[in-house]
Design a protein around this motif. Structure first.
Motif, PDB file in Angstrom:
ATOM      1  N   GLN A 199      39.962  43.462  36.911  1.00 44.70           N
ATOM      2  CA  GLN A 199      41.211  42.672  37.309  1.00 44.70           C
ATOM      3  C   GLN A 199      40.778  41.407  36.589  1.00 44.70           C
ATOM      4  O   GLN A 199      39.953  40.902  36.208  1.00 44.70           O
ATOM      5  CB  GLN A 199      41.075  42.528  38.615  1.00 44.70           C
ATOM      6  CG  GLN A 199      42.269  41.433  39.506  1.00 44.70           C
ATOM      7  CD  GLN A 199      42.166  41.355  40.846  1.00 44.70           C
ATOM      8  OE1 GLN A 199      41.153  41.804  41.205  1.00 44.70           O
ATOM      9  NE2 GLN A 199      43.235  40.947  41.344  1.00 44.70           N
ATOM     10  N   ALA A 200      41.914  40.580  36.240  1.00 46.64           N
ATOM     11  CA  ALA A 200      41.937  39.348  35.416  1.00 46.64           C
ATOM     12  C   ALA A 200      41.037  38.235  36.437  1.00 46.64           C
ATOM     13  O   ALA A 200      41.328  38.265  37.401  1.00 46.64           O
ATOM     14  CB  ALA A 200      43.274  38.820  35.138  1.00 46.64           C
ATOM     15  N   TRP A 201      40.418  37.403  35.681  1.00 49.32           N
ATOM     16  CA  TRP A 201      39.475  36.558  36.545  1.00 49.32           C
ATOM     17  C   TRP A 201      40.173  35.217  35.943  1.00 49.32           C
ATOM     18  O   TRP A 201      39.824  34.776  35.152  1.00 49.32           O
ATOM     19  CB  TRP A 201      38.114  36.583  36.194  1.00 49.32           C
ATOM     20  CG  TRP A 201      37.106  35.946  36.800  1.00 49.32           C
ATOM     21  CD1 TRP A 201      37.422  34.965  37.773  1.00 49.32           C
ATOM     22  CD2 TRP A 201      35.511  35.704  36.656  1.00 49.32           C
ATOM     23  NE1 TRP A 201      36.085  34.150  38.120  1.00 49.32           N
ATOM     24  CE2 TRP A 201      35.332  34.812  37.769  1.00 49.32           C
ATOM     25  CE3 TRP A 201      34.994  36.465  35.857  1.00 49.32           C
ATOM     26  CZ2 TRP A 201      33.813  34.512  37.783  1.00 49.32           C
ATOM     27  CZ3 TRP A 201      33.454  35.950  35.879  1.00 49.32           C
ATOM     28  CH2 TRP A 201      32.959  35.044  36.917  1.00 49.32           C
ATOM     29  N   GLU A 206      36.353  37.443  43.957  1.00 47.00           N
ATOM     30  CA  GLU A 206      35.278  37.797  44.810  1.00 47.00           C
ATOM     31  C   GLU A 206      35.049  39.101  44.412  1.00 47.00           C
ATOM     32  O   GLU A 206      35.632  40.050  44.413  1.00 47.00           O
ATOM     33  CB  GLU A 206      35.666  37.673  46.374  1.00 47.00           C
ATOM     34  CG  GLU A 206      34.544  38.077  47.201  1.00 47.00           C
ATOM     35  CD  GLU A 206      34.819  38.091  48.717  1.00 47.00           C
ATOM     36  OE1 GLU A 206      33.902  38.006  49.470  1.00 47.00           O
ATOM     37  OE2 GLU A 206      35.987  38.130  49.146  1.00 47.00           O
ATOM     38  N   PHE A 207      33.793  39.183  44.263  1.00 47.28           N
ATOM     39  CA  PHE A 207      33.181  40.884  43.716  1.00 47.28           C
ATOM     40  C   PHE A 207      32.308  41.344  44.958  1.00 47.28           C
ATOM     41  O   PHE A 207      31.745  40.646  45.847  1.00 47.28           O
ATOM     42  CB  PHE A 207      31.931  40.547  42.600  1.00 47.28           C
ATOM     43  CG  PHE A 207      32.380  40.036  41.449  1.00 47.28           C
ATOM     44  CD1 PHE A 207      33.051  40.879  40.585  1.00 47.28           C
ATOM     45  CD2 PHE A 207      32.439  38.684  41.031  1.00 47.28           C
ATOM     46  CE1 PHE A 207      33.357  40.310  39.332  1.00 47.28           C
ATOM     47  CE2 PHE A 207      32.822  38.080  39.917  1.00 47.28           C
ATOM     48  CZ  PHE A 207      33.360  39.067  39.030  1.00 47.28           C
ATOM     49  N   GLY A 208      32.671  42.512  45.320  1.00 43.01           N
ATOM     50  CA  GLY A 208      32.157  43.210  46.315  1.00 43.01           C
ATOM     51  C   GLY A 208      32.644  44.565  46.398  1.00 43.01           C
ATOM     52  O   GLY A 208      33.364  44.912  45.390  1.00 43.01           O
ATOM     53  N   ARG A 209      32.878  45.160  47.483  1.00 38.17           N
ATOM     54  CA  ARG A 209      33.244  46.430  47.884  1.00 38.17           C
ATOM     55  C   ARG A 209      34.815  46.294  47.727  1.00 38.17           C
ATOM     56  O   ARG A 209      35.276  47.405  47.157  1.00 38.17           O
ATOM     57  CB  ARG A 209      33.153  46.835  49.390  1.00 38.17           C
ATOM     58  CG  ARG A 209      33.348  48.310  49.547  1.00 38.17           C
ATOM     59  CD  ARG A 209      33.194  48.847  51.097  1.00 38.17           C
ATOM     60  NE  ARG A 209      31.784  48.127  51.564  1.00 38.17           N
ATOM     61  CZ  ARG A 209      31.607  48.070  52.733  1.00 38.17           C
ATOM     62  NH1 ARG A 209      32.142  48.777  53.741  1.00 38.17           N
ATOM     63  NH2 ARG A 209      30.285  47.199  53.173  1.00 38.17           N
ATOM     64  N   ASP A 210      35.332  45.418  47.991  1.00 37.16           N
ATOM     65  CA  ASP A 210      36.651  45.223  47.874  1.00 37.16           C
ATOM     66  C   ASP A 210      36.921  43.933  46.825  1.00 37.16           C
ATOM     67  O   ASP A 210      37.512  43.109  47.305  1.00 37.16           O
ATOM     68  CB  ASP A 210      37.481  44.899  49.011  1.00 37.16           C
ATOM     69  CG  ASP A 210      37.314  46.017  50.084  1.00 37.16           C
ATOM     70  OD1 ASP A 210      37.482  47.241  49.647  1.00 37.16           O
ATOM     71  OD2 ASP A 210      37.137  45.693  51.359  1.00 37.16           O
TER      72      ASP A 210
END
Length: 64
Positions: free
Chosen positions: A20-22, A34-38
């Motif tokens: 995804q674009a940051w 936000e990085f993580g499971r979702d």
């Protein structure tokens, strides 16, 4: 996440290869990735707590 940070270190642009674009941060939009499971874009992430912390920190610096 490692690929995103490596791209940022190499190009000074927060781009995630194949992800995804940051977006760059702006106070007006208050959006972060936000990085993580979702993994995804978040707006106003813990804004009350972080705004309070920012206010306390800036007061301690005694900036003009």
């Amino acid at each position: 996440m490692n690929g995103c940070w490596a791209a940022f270190a190499k190009t000074s642009r927060p781009d995630c290869p194949g992800g995804q674009a940051w977006p760059g941060y702006s106070k007006a939009q208050d959006t972060l990735l936000e990085f993580g499971r979702d993994t995804g874009l978040r707006t106003g992430f813990q804004s009350g707590r972080l705004d309070f912390q920012e206010t306390r920190t800036l007061l301690g610096l005694a900036l003009p």
